[in-house]
Design a protein around this motif. Structure first.
Motif, mmCIF file in Angstrom:
data_model
loop_
_atom_site.group_PDB
_atom_site.id
_atom_site.type_symbol
_atom_site.label_atom_id
_atom_site.label_comp_id
_atom_site.label_asym_id
_atom_site.label_seq_id
_atom_site.Cartn_x
_atom_site.Cartn_y
_atom_site.Cartn_z
ATOM 1 N N SER A 38 0.812 -1.219 0.000
ATOM 2 C CA SER A 38 0.000 0.000 0.000
ATOM 3 C C SER A 38 0.842 1.264 0.000
ATOM 4 O O SER A 38 0.297 2.368 0.020
ATOM 5 C CB SER A 38 -0.927 0.008 1.221
ATOM 6 O OG SER A 38 -1.776 -1.128 1.206
ATOM 7 N N GLY A 39 2.157 1.115 0.001
ATOM 8 C CA GLY A 39 3.035 2.287 -0.105
ATOM 9 C C GLY A 39 3.586 2.798 1.205
ATOM 10 O O GLY A 39 4.151 3.890 1.260
ATOM 11 N N GLY A 40 3.425 2.025 2.287
ATOM 12 C CA GLY A 40 3.951 2.485 3.574
ATOM 13 C C GLY A 40 3.136 3.624 4.145
ATOM 14 O O GLY A 40 1.950 3.792 3.837
ATOM 15 N N PHE A 41 3.769 4.419 4.992
ATOM 16 C CA PHE A 41 3.089 5.520 5.669
ATOM 17 C C PHE A 41 3.261 6.818 4.883
ATOM 18 O O PHE A 41 4.353 7.130 4.412
ATOM 19 C CB PHE A 41 3.632 5.689 7.091
ATOM 20 C CG PHE A 41 3.395 4.494 7.973
ATOM 21 C CD1 PHE A 41 2.207 4.355 8.657
ATOM 22 C CD2 PHE A 41 4.363 3.501 8.094
ATOM 23 C CE1 PHE A 41 1.977 3.256 9.475
ATOM 24 C CE2 PHE A 41 4.144 2.391 8.901
ATOM 25 C CZ PHE A 41 2.946 2.270 9.584
ATOM 26 N N ASN A 42 2.194 7.577 4.773
ATOM 27 C CA ASN A 42 2.202 8.825 4.019
ATOM 28 C C ASN A 42 2.807 9.935 4.872
ATOM 29 O O ASN A 42 2.249 10.316 5.903
ATOM 30 C CB ASN A 42 0.765 9.177 3.617
ATOM 31 C CG ASN A 42 0.676 10.450 2.805
ATOM 32 O OD1 ASN A 42 1.682 11.039 2.434
ATOM 33 N ND2 ASN A 42 -0.540 10.893 2.541
ATOM 34 N N GLU A 43 3.915 10.480 4.430
ATOM 35 C CA GLU A 43 4.595 11.534 5.180
ATOM 36 C C GLU A 43 4.029 12.921 4.886
ATOM 37 O O GLU A 43 4.527 13.922 5.397
ATOM 38 C CB GLU A 43 6.100 11.482 4.894
ATOM 39 C CG GLU A 43 6.728 10.162 5.327
ATOM 40 C CD GLU A 43 8.236 10.131 5.152
ATOM 41 O OE1 GLU A 43 8.848 11.215 5.032
ATOM 42 O OE2 GLU A 43 8.805 9.013 5.147
ATOM 43 N N GLY A 44 2.965 12.976 4.090
ATOM 44 C CA GLY A 44 2.321 14.249 3.782
ATOM 45 C C GLY A 44 0.973 14.391 4.449
ATOM 46 O O GLY A 44 0.095 15.088 3.934
ATOM 47 N N THR A 45 0.781 13.735 5.591
ATOM 48 C CA THR A 45 -0.487 13.824 6.302
ATOM 49 C C THR A 45 -0.230 14.041 7.783
ATOM 50 O O THR A 45 0.868 13.742 8.288
ATOM 51 C CB THR A 45 -1.324 12.543 6.103
ATOM 52 O OG1 THR A 45 -2.571 12.673 6.787
ATOM 53 C CG2 THR A 45 -0.592 11.324 6.665
ATOM 54 N N VAL A 46 -1.227 14.558 8.489
ATOM 55 C CA VAL A 46 -1.084 14.773 9.931
ATOM 56 C C VAL A 46 -1.648 13.607 10.735
ATOM 57 O O VAL A 46 -1.497 13.563 11.953
ATOM 58 C CB VAL A 46 -1.780 16.084 10.366
ATOM 59 C CG1 VAL A 46 -1.094 17.278 9.725
ATOM 60 C CG2 VAL A 46 -3.266 16.066 10.029
ATOM 61 N N THR A 47 -2.334 12.669 10.072
ATOM 62 C CA THR A 47 -2.875 11.486 10.753
ATOM 63 C C THR A 47 -2.513 10.256 9.931
ATOM 64 O O THR A 47 -3.215 9.891 8.994
ATOM 65 C CB THR A 47 -4.408 11.581 10.912
ATOM 66 O OG1 THR A 47 -4.994 11.915 9.640
ATOM 67 C CG2 THR A 47 -4.799 12.631 11.937
#
Length: 450
Positions: free
Chosen positions: A255-264
């Motif tokens: 799924s692409g790992g964790f999104n570093e462009g979000t606050v949650t």
């Protein structure tokens, strides 16, 4: 997804469009003929109320969740338990990190099959020293250090450790988390037997008796778990809640790992897994125990972040959410709860403004009445349900009214956050919740140990 001005600008534009649309929807009925003004709200109340009531009633009268412990127990022992990496991103957590490490050390799980990773994310207190002392006593503890300018917030910290994990499962905890000793022995088999790509534990507030605000948060967490399981039961969508989330590593990477462009990171990952066809389950017992915030000011900061992250994911992923990648029941579920969670609070404020401007009566109240009524039903269902961990608030009239009234804070948080997102650029920072670690060990309930 990139972190930067382009992403922020796109979100600002979408926030502005959402705000304008909600404003029009809330004010337009006031210019209709008096006999027609309530028709839009009544129509939505029937449609959304009917669907939402179905999810709540499935928990009140259905069997969803009652077989969870049995499922886990039945699977336990059939095959060797797989390796799991427990991961904690910590910033300035000297008050609670020691308790967490000692608690993880007490978990019953096959020796050598569990490792604990703590990412010290540029802590400025004694967290690094505490972790160094703990490493001398606990060989299973691995510590990574991030510099202040590393970027990416909590998602960046989790992505850093993700590159080094080898276990089949990744179990993400907050620094204030507490667990029963048999949690992993029950959680992992449940996830394996159910074919889940991720499982979220019910969140239980360990300090629910501290004051009226923490008691209300305990009721809110019970409500949330009830509604989430109800949504799954009718073919809908479940969401991760950060603390106490179990992730299958290959599904996370797909799924692409964790999104570093979000606050949650948790809410964003929920949609990433959904669009990748990775199912998320909810487990009522055992719960993950955490601290509820103690003040209105702390609650306000926390809920603004939750509201912003919740809206961001809809703005970012809406093309996929309306595509053929989701089933009709999943689209219906997402639409219903988007309208109730985000659309309704903003429309309610616009409705009040329209009433003042035109000198007419508010029109959105039928839908608001349904939303608060369903919330009260979910609180009743959750707090009366047998549960492990800290005792849930007793269901008397006062507590029920408190829980319903407390939920009205979303009618302030959502509109304010939407307005701020539409007008101001966002700086992506890790706005952590302060953990105090003031609860005594005697208040931590562990049925397995007992």
């Amino acid at each position: 997804m990139a972190v930067g001005g382009r992403t922020t600008d796109h979100r600002r534009g979408k926030s502005a469009l959402f705000l304008i649309g909600c404003g029009w929807a809330g004010m337009a009925p006031h210019w209709l003929h008096e006999s027609l003004r309530l028709i839009p709200a009544l129509t939505l109340a029937v449609l959304l109320g009917g669907y939402s009531l179905r999810t709540v009633l499935r928990q009140v009268f259905g069997s969803v969740g009652s077989s969870e412990p049995a499922q886990a127990s039945a699977s336990q022992g059939a095959e060797p338990l797989p390796a799991v990496d427990v991961v904690v991103a910590a910033r300035d957590e000297q008050a609670v990190i020691g308790r967490l490490v000692e608690r993880i050390a007490q978990l019953s799980y096959p020796q050598g099959q569990m490792r604990l990773w703590v990412i010290d994310d540029a802590s400025s207190d004694r967290t690094p020293q505490v972790l160094a002392e703990l490493q001398e006593r606990h060989p299973f503890l691995q510590v990574l250090r991030r510099e202040p300018d590393a970027g990416g917030g909590k998602s960046g910290a989790l992505n850093l450790v993700l590159q080094q994990l080898q276990g089949r499962w990744m179990f993400v905890l907050d620094a204030d988390a507490d667990l029963q000793s048999d949690t992993l022995e029950r959680l992992i088999p449940y996830a394996e037997a159910g074919g889940w790509s991720a499982v979220q534990l019910r969140k239980a507030e360990v300090n629910a008796t501290a004051n009226w605000l923490t008691r209300a948060q305990a009721m809110e967490m019970a409500l949330d778990a009830v509604i989430q399981q109800g949504r799954l039961a009718v073919g809908g969508v479940a969401e991760l809640r950060g603390n106490g989330q179990l992730l299958r590593r290959d599904a996370l990477l797909s799924s692409g790992g964790f999104n570093e462009g979000t606050v949650t990171d948790d809410l964003d990952l929920s949609f990433r897994l959904l669009l990748d066809g990775q199912p998320i389950g909810i487990l009522w017992d055992p719960p993950v125990q955490e601290e509820a915030v103690l003040s209105v000011a702390a609650l306000w900061r926390q809920r603004q972040r939750w509201a912003e992250g919740g809206l961001q994911r809809f703005f970012d992923y809406w093309p996929g959410l309306i595509s053929e990648r989701l089933s009709a029941s999943q689209k219906l579920d997402l639409t219903s709860f988007f309208l109730l969670q985000y659309f309704l609070p903003v429309v309610a404020i616009a409705d009040l403004l329209g009433a003042v401007i035109t000198g007419t009566r508010p029109t959105i109240w039928p839908l608001s009445f349904v939303a608060f009524g369903l919330s009260g039903g979910a609180i009743l269902a959750g707090c009366r349900r047998p549960s492990e961990g800290p005792a849930l608030p007793a269901m008397n009239l006062w507590n029920l009214l408190l829980g319903i009234a407390y939920l009205s804070h979303w009618f302030v948080v959502i509109p304010w956050t939407t307005l701020r997102m539409a007008l101001l650029p966002k700086s992506l920072v890790w706005a952590k919740t302060m953990h105090l670690g003031e609860e005594e060990e005697s208040q931590i309930e562990d049925p397995a140990a007992a």
